[in-house]
Design a protein around this motif. Sequence first.
Motif, PDB file in Angstrom:
ATOM      1  N   LYS A   3       0.829  -1.201   0.000  1.00  0.00           N
ATOM      2  CA  LYS A   3       0.000   0.000   0.000  1.00  0.00           C
ATOM      3  C   LYS A   3       0.868   1.257   0.000  1.00  0.00           C
ATOM      4  O   LYS A   3       0.580   2.224  -0.727  1.00  0.00           O
ATOM      5  N   ARG A   6       2.057   1.867  -3.425  1.00  0.00           N
ATOM      6  CA  ARG A   6       1.002   2.392  -4.303  1.00  0.00           C
ATOM      7  C   ARG A   6       0.768   3.875  -4.047  1.00  0.00           C
ATOM      8  O   ARG A   6       0.601   4.662  -4.982  1.00  0.00           O
ATOM      9  N   THR A  36      -9.417  -0.052  -5.622  1.00  0.00           N
ATOM     10  CA  THR A  36      -8.213   0.144  -4.806  1.00  0.00           C
ATOM     11  C   THR A  36      -7.701   1.571  -4.938  1.00  0.00           C
ATOM     12  O   THR A  36      -7.272   2.194  -3.956  1.00  0.00           O
ATOM     13  N   ASP A  40      -7.100   4.395  -2.073  1.00  0.00           N
ATOM     14  CA  ASP A  40      -5.789   5.007  -1.875  1.00  0.00           C
ATOM     15  C   ASP A  40      -5.857   6.528  -2.001  1.00  0.00           C
ATOM     16  O   ASP A  40      -5.189   7.255  -1.248  1.00  0.00           O
TER      17      ASP A  40
END
Length: 226
Positions: A3, A6, A36, A40
């Motif tokens: 994560k 990203r 996703t 984010d």
Amino acid sequence: MSKSGRLFEIIQILRAADRPMTAQAIADALEVAKRTVYRDIAALQAMRVPIEGEAGIGYIMRPGYDLPPLMFDAEEIEAIVVGLAMLGRTRDSGLLNAADRAGRKIASAVPGHAGPLADRTLYASSWNTIPESETDTRFFREALRDEDRLRIDYKDAEGKASQRTILPLGMIYYIDAVVLAAWCELRADFRHFRIDRIAGADRLDTPFHDRAAALRRQWRETANLP
């Protein structure tokens, strides 16, 4: 990709964009689901990263947002640039994509006076490439990370075929080949398998976490590795 990785990539994508980027475009670049990206983006906005926009329209980064510099000296940057460039000969698409991301992170975060060093570090594009594998090298790297057994169909240098169940322990990048070091259950010993001679491979979903550290330590001692 983690994560945190990203989130960093989304920041980089938006900083480099000259127009609003849709969630789908960002998802395609990161090879993740659009949902996703939505999560984010929301996480970044909650951390006060100046991202504006909304689903269905696109996102932009307000100008003036900078990341803290990476404190590499000149030789450290040259070493990183050369190392990333040499990955080109491995034909490992996963590593090449990762190298591209790492290069962009370095280019965006190094102090301004150090950036040009990358432009002055040249390398030959005609290096001898490593033979191509039937199986994406990323498959083996993921099995290594997960410490999962593999069943492989292997052909030795003389073309003799065999099927092995192996416990992957390490990946070695030689000048002319990529080699997977493993404990071979057939031979009850350590063996090294050239990736380009593996005709097929399957994960068995039978992790060997309880043996991995000891086997890897024993293998490194046997192979006289540091």
